[in-house]
Design a protein around this motif. Structure first.
Motif, mmCIF file in Angstrom:
data_model
loop_
_atom_site.group_PDB
_atom_site.id
_atom_site.type_symbol
_atom_site.label_atom_id
_atom_site.label_comp_id
_atom_site.label_asym_id
_atom_site.label_seq_id
_atom_site.Cartn_x
_atom_site.Cartn_y
_atom_site.Cartn_z
ATOM 1 N N ALA A 39 0.865 -1.473 0.089
ATOM 2 C CA ALA A 39 -0.002 0.381 -0.196
ATOM 3 C C ALA A 39 0.730 0.860 -0.481
ATOM 4 C CB ALA A 39 -0.926 0.164 1.261
ATOM 5 N N LEU A 40 0.396 2.006 -0.409
ATOM 6 C CA LEU A 40 1.007 3.678 -0.679
ATOM 7 C C LEU A 40 0.519 4.228 1.156
ATOM 8 C CD1 LEU A 40 3.102 5.000 -2.374
ATOM 9 C CD2 LEU A 40 0.564 6.106 -3.074
ATOM 10 N N TRP A 41 1.399 5.286 2.180
ATOM 11 C CA TRP A 41 0.704 5.961 2.514
ATOM 12 C C TRP A 41 1.500 7.321 2.975
ATOM 13 C CZ3 TRP A 41 -1.716 3.504 6.711
ATOM 14 C CH2 TRP A 41 -1.035 2.260 6.878
ATOM 15 N N ILE A 42 0.108 8.078 2.988
ATOM 16 C CA ILE A 42 0.600 9.576 2.553
ATOM 17 C C ILE A 42 0.093 10.006 3.675
ATOM 18 C CG2 ILE A 42 -0.370 11.325 1.417
ATOM 19 C CD1 ILE A 42 0.848 9.933 -0.192
ATOM 20 N N TYR A 43 0.864 11.227 4.442
ATOM 21 C CA TYR A 43 0.307 11.557 6.439
ATOM 22 C C TYR A 43 -0.021 12.558 5.783
ATOM 23 C CZ TYR A 43 1.070 12.517 11.265
ATOM 24 O OH TYR A 43 1.062 13.233 12.316
ATOM 25 N N SER A 44 -1.717 12.530 5.737
ATOM 26 C CA SER A 44 -1.764 14.172 5.188
ATOM 27 C C SER A 44 -2.920 15.385 6.250
ATOM 28 C CB SER A 44 -2.859 13.527 4.259
ATOM 29 O OG SER A 44 -3.818 14.431 3.800
ATOM 30 N N LEU A 45 -2.913 16.121 5.793
ATOM 31 C CA LEU A 45 -3.387 17.509 6.231
ATOM 32 C C LEU A 45 -4.674 17.006 6.359
ATOM 33 C CD1 LEU A 45 -1.885 20.812 5.255
ATOM 34 C CD2 LEU A 45 -2.000 19.831 7.775
ATOM 35 N N THR A 91 -2.804 12.685 16.709
ATOM 36 C CA THR A 91 -2.030 13.660 18.350
ATOM 37 C C THR A 91 -0.892 12.969 18.492
ATOM 38 O OG1 THR A 91 -3.464 12.888 19.480
ATOM 39 C CG2 THR A 91 -4.119 14.404 18.756
ATOM 40 N N GLY A 92 -0.433 11.671 18.555
ATOM 41 C CA GLY A 92 0.579 10.827 19.446
ATOM 42 C C GLY A 92 0.363 11.015 20.501
ATOM 43 N N HIS A 126 5.590 17.157 6.802
ATOM 44 C CA HIS A 126 4.064 18.104 6.280
ATOM 45 C C HIS A 126 3.606 18.055 8.064
ATOM 46 C CE1 HIS A 126 3.726 17.416 2.441
ATOM 47 N NE2 HIS A 126 4.362 16.171 2.278
ATOM 48 N N GLY A 127 4.549 18.257 9.594
ATOM 49 C CA GLY A 127 4.185 18.988 10.132
ATOM 50 C C GLY A 127 4.325 18.128 11.200
ATOM 51 N N ALA A 128 4.612 16.913 11.422
ATOM 52 C CA ALA A 128 5.220 15.680 12.798
ATOM 53 C C ALA A 128 6.316 16.677 12.643
ATOM 54 C CB ALA A 128 4.755 14.753 12.252
ATOM 55 N N GLU A 129 6.929 15.873 14.213
ATOM 56 C CA GLU A 129 8.420 16.574 14.147
ATOM 57 C C GLU A 129 9.182 14.769 14.820
ATOM 58 O OE1 GLU A 129 9.063 19.505 16.083
ATOM 59 O OE2 GLU A 129 8.363 21.316 14.845
ATOM 60 N N LEU A 130 10.283 14.668 15.119
ATOM 61 C CA LEU A 130 10.669 13.596 15.785
ATOM 62 C C LEU A 130 11.001 14.557 16.614
ATOM 63 C CD1 LEU A 130 13.270 12.628 13.296
ATOM 64 C CD2 LEU A 130 11.368 11.368 14.238
ATOM 65 N N ALA A 131 10.737 13.577 18.405
ATOM 66 C CA ALA A 131 10.306 14.285 19.505
ATOM 67 C C ALA A 131 11.503 13.040 20.335
ATOM 68 C CB ALA A 131 9.435 13.637 20.929
ATOM 69 N N HIS A 132 12.594 13.824 21.364
ATOM 70 C CA HIS A 132 13.744 12.740 20.844
ATOM 71 C C HIS A 132 13.811 11.710 21.322
ATOM 72 C CE1 HIS A 132 16.945 12.278 24.694
ATOM 73 N NE2 HIS A 132 16.481 11.876 25.056
ATOM 74 N N GLY A 134 13.623 10.269 18.495
ATOM 75 C CA GLY A 134 13.770 9.668 17.258
ATOM 76 C C GLY A 134 12.282 8.849 17.066
ATOM 77 N N GLU A 135 11.086 9.310 18.016
ATOM 78 C CA GLU A 135 10.515 8.691 17.920
ATOM 79 C C GLU A 135 9.685 10.551 17.264
ATOM 80 O OE1 GLU A 135 8.058 7.001 21.563
ATOM 81 O OE2 GLU A 135 9.939 5.636 21.739
ATOM 82 N N TRP A 136 8.196 9.926 17.010
ATOM 83 C CA TRP A 136 7.329 10.830 16.109
ATOM 84 C C TRP A 136 6.755 12.117 17.420
ATOM 85 C CZ3 TRP A 136 5.379 11.590 11.583
ATOM 86 C CH2 TRP A 136 5.780 10.506 10.233
ATOM 87 N N ALA A 137 6.521 12.909 17.069
ATOM 88 C CA ALA A 137 5.461 14.167 17.469
ATOM 89 C C ALA A 137 4.859 15.019 17.096
ATOM 90 C CB ALA A 137 6.924 15.426 18.192
ATOM 91 N N HIS A 138 3.479 14.755 16.517
ATOM 92 C CA HIS A 138 2.890 14.368 15.910
ATOM 93 C C HIS A 138 1.929 16.712 15.905
ATOM 94 C CE1 HIS A 138 2.669 11.126 14.401
ATOM 95 N NE2 HIS A 138 3.153 10.616 15.744
ATOM 96 N N ASP A 139 1.544 17.140 15.306
ATOM 97 C CA ASP A 139 1.048 18.037 15.344
ATOM 98 C C ASP A 139 -0.636 18.101 15.754
ATOM 99 O OD1 ASP A 139 0.127 17.858 13.170
ATOM 100 O OD2 ASP A 139 1.350 19.134 11.825
#
Length: 167
Positions: A39-45, A91-92, A126-132, A134-139
């Motif tokens: 599958a193709l995965w998109i992290y979309s607004l 949201t994470g 597109h807006g998520a960041e890596l937290a301490h 290397g895990e995701w920090a979502h916006d």
């Protein structure tokens, strides 16, 4: 392309153009993506024309291509249905984290941010960041779409030059 070539190509390329069907006609937008061989995965607004279109009609097409000269052209077109996977928005803070998102989140981090290391000021997909660690920090503005292919077409014009009788 055979299956291994397709997987390799989709792992290398960084942008795809995703076409959705809006009330006024087609809408095409460039997006980052991950491919998991199925599958193709998109992290979309979630507040985007793309999201609105998919809620109305899940049929989509994606094109991922490369090459500048004719003999270098190669690409993949995927037609399929998009579906929302996981919480909207992501949201994470979900406990436990959605297990179905572990693979696409790992793939996207590895593809765009050097295996999960911070890059370009820490921005990720597109807006998520890596937290301490290397895990995701979502916006809280994005969510995941999984595009399950109904049809996959590919081309690789580099192979034409290798055919007998071609100089």
């Amino acid at each position: 392309m055979n299956a291994d070539e397709l997987d390799s190509f989709l792992a290398e390329e960084r942008s795809c153009r995703l076409a959705t069907l809006g009330s006024g006609g087609p809408h095409v937008s460039p997006v980052w993506f991950a491919w998991d061989s199925a599958a193709l995965w998109i992290y979309s607004l979630t507040r985007s024309q793309r999201w609105t279109d998919i809620a109305r009609d899940p049929r989509v097409a994606a094109v991922i291509d490369a090459g500048h000269e004719y003999a270098e052209l190669r690409g993949v077109e995927i037609e399929g249905d998009a579906e929302v996977v996981g919480p909207v928005p992501r949201t994470g803070r979900e406990d436990p984290p959605p297990p179905e998102l572990a693979v696409p989140e790992r793939l996207l981090a590895a593809k765009y941010h050097h295996g999960g290391e911070l890059a370009h000021g820490g921005e990720l997909a597109h807006g998520a960041e890596l937290a301490h660690g290397g895990e995701w920090a979502h916006d809280g503005r994005h969510a995941w779409l999984r595009i399950t292919p109904r049809k996959i077409m590919s081309w690789d014009f580099r192979k034409l030059a290798a055919r007998p009788g071609r100089d």
